[in-house]
Design an enzyme around this catalytic site. Structure first.
Site, PDB file in Angstrom:
ATOM      1  CE1 TYR A  39      -4.123   2.283   0.463  1.00 43.63           C
ATOM      2  CE2 TYR A  39      -2.570   2.964   2.003  1.00 43.63           C
ATOM      3  CZ  TYR A  39      -3.617   3.249   1.330  1.00 43.63           C
ATOM      4  OH  TYR A  39      -4.398   4.330   1.524  1.00 43.63           O
ATOM      5  CG  ASP A  46       5.505   3.565   1.280  1.00 43.02           C
ATOM      6  OD1 ASP A  46       5.665   3.892   2.186  1.00 43.02           O
ATOM      7  OD2 ASP A  46       4.618   3.592   0.402  1.00 43.02           O
ATOM      8  CE  LYS A  94       1.071   4.989   8.574  1.00 44.91           C
ATOM      9  NZ  LYS A  94      -0.521   5.207   8.705  1.00 44.91           N
TER      10      LYS A  94
HETATM   11  N1  HOZ Z   1      -4.815   3.075   6.046  1.00 50.59           N
HETATM   12  C1  HOZ Z   1      -4.226   3.741   7.065  1.00 50.59           C
HETATM   13  C2  HOZ Z   1      -3.273   2.601   7.930  1.00 50.59           C
HETATM   14  N2  HOZ Z   1      -2.540   1.667   7.128  1.00 50.59           N
HETATM   15  C3  HOZ Z   1      -5.029   4.416   7.878  1.00 50.59           C
HETATM   16  C4  HOZ Z   1      -6.186   3.775   8.672  1.00 50.59           C
HETATM   17  C5  HOZ Z   1      -7.164   4.641   9.147  1.00 50.59           C
HETATM   18  O1  HOZ Z   1      -6.928   5.805   9.694  1.00 50.59           O
HETATM   19  O2  HOZ Z   1      -8.607   4.394   9.143  1.00 50.59           O
END
Ligand code: HOZ
Length: 428
Positions: free
Chosen positions: A144, A239, A267
């Protein structure tokens, strides 16, 4: 457990926010039930609107490696907020944080701050395409890299959680240059380079996959990617939005000893505030406007609040013993889960790198997305619900990592392992 107020707030939220949330995974859709509305956090704990307390292993999906409301971060933010929240002009804070990042990750000679990991990955790809004058990009199934159009092909995280293979609304020609291949399989990558000679700009990879659950790289995987990119004239983009300052101070690139050309961060470098960054070799980064012809911009990029939280976070993380402490607590958790599951007669896999881990209910060790998808997600949902009732806030998705922070105590871990034992018994 009383959830009355959360239920009420969720009903209200759904009137104005799609699904009642600002990001899909937190809606609990994959695990059932309705999300809890959180009022506050302190250290390793969060408290919902009904006053229930939880030991938190989501940690805002990774940024809160120091736990909630670390006094030094709060104090630094209070101070800076009184001097101005945003200027849209350069501040010394950006250089201070950039220097700390470049020192921790020597592959990053220059960097550009953005406001999210999505922006970081999207911009790094644009830059790689400009630098190589090639269009195609290799990504891994279950990897991702944010939600930009070109990267939403067999993506992990929320896309995997909701079982959406490719997002609606992405024109097919936006992903026609995205080549998707299995994680931990270098032969397949080599075949792509041979099939598309002189056309692949870059490989973008999570050096430790964390958005199909935690899936560590197999020995030699990253090294081979490095060799192949060199051999075929492509760039290697790590990443490290999740792994940066998480698995080691210098990120996964320090842990595994591989030097990428470009790195995406997010993050932890924002200490819980919205932030992202991409950086790497100077000769590549100099192509970005205003120095070069690759355009990318952002009104809130490098804003003083995010920079301050990031600087204070990295300062604490750079102290000796921090990562040893994280390793000790996380290892205790991993071993505790394995032991209590064995006692309950449940077969689990608990892949872990540093303070990131996942519980998969399956027989085989998880090497890639295909295997991750075969894990028993129904059992995971029951496990999640039981844990929640037991006061443990675990990721509401099989395809996300659980995180341990510096504020998780040995007692927290013991309480968690006991709760996991009970959850497994009830979930079966
Ligand atoms: N997609 C993010 C975690 N890998 C964030 C998910 C969220 O804050 O709902």
């Amino acid at each position: 457990m009383n959830r009355e107020r959360s239920e009420k707030l969720f009903t209200q939220a759904q009137r104005y926010l799609p699904g009642g949330v600002s990001s899909p995974v937190r809606a609990f859709k994959a695990v059932g039930g309705n999300p809890l509305f959180i009022r506050k956090g302190a250290g390793s704990k969060i408290y919902d609107e009904d006053g229930n307390q939880f030991i938190d292993y989501v940690c805002s999906w990774g940024p809160l490696i120091l736990g909630h409301c670390h006094p030094k971060i709060v104090a630094a933010l209070k101070k800076v907020v009184e001097q101005g929240i945003s200027f849209g002009a350069p501040t010394e804070l950006e250089t201070t944080l950039a220097k700390a990042i470049c020192t921790a990750m020597p592959s990053i000679e220059m960097l550009r701050f953005v406001s999210s990991g999505t922006e970081a990955a999207m911009s790094a790809i644009r830059l790689a395409r400009a630098f190589t004058a090639r269009d195609k990009v290799v990504k891994f199934a279950g990897g991702y890299h944010g939600h930009s159009d070109g990267l939403l092909a067999r993506a992990g995280s929320g896309v995997a959680t909701l079982g959406i293979p490719d997002s609606a609304g992405v024109p097919s020609n936006y992903t026609q240059n995205t080549l998707v291949t299995p994680y931990n399989n270098t032969e397949a990558v080599e075949q792509l380079f041979k099939r598309y000679p002189g056309q692949i700009a870059a490989i973008i990879v999570e050096p430790m996959a964390a958005n199909m659950g935690v899936v560590p790289p197999q020995p030699g995987f990253l090294k081979r990617l490095r060799r192949l990119t060199e051999e075929f004239g492509a760039l290697l983009i790590f990443d490290e939005v999740i792994t940066g300052f998480r698995v080691a101070y210098g990120g996964a690139q320090a842990l595994y000893g591989i030097t990428p050309d470009l790195t995406c961060l997010g993050k932890i470098i924002g200490g819980g505030l919205p932030v992202g960054a991409y950086g790497g070799r100077k000769d590549i980064m100099q192509m970005i406007a205003p120095l070069g012809s690759v355009y990318q911009a952002g009104t809130l990029s490098g804003n003083p609040l995010a920079m301050t939280a990031g600087i204070s976070t990295l300062k604490i993380l750079s102290q000796p013993e921090v990562y040893n402490q994280l390793e000790a607590r996380s290892s205790l958790l991993e071993k505790g889960i394995a032991a209590i599951a064995a006692k309950a007669g449940v077969v689990v896999q608990v892949p872990r790198v540093g303070s990131a881990l996942t519980v998969f209910f399956c027989q085989e060790s998880v090497l890639n997305y295909e295997v991750a998808k075969r894990a028993d997600t129904k059992l995971y949902s029951k496990f999640f619900q039981q844990l929640l009732s037991g006061g443990i806030y675990w990721p509401p998705s099989q395809f996300e990592a659980a995180f341990v922070s510096l504020t998780h105590t040995t007692e927290d871990i013991q309480t968690t392992v006991e709760a996991i034992g009970k959850a497994l018994k009830s979930a079966l």
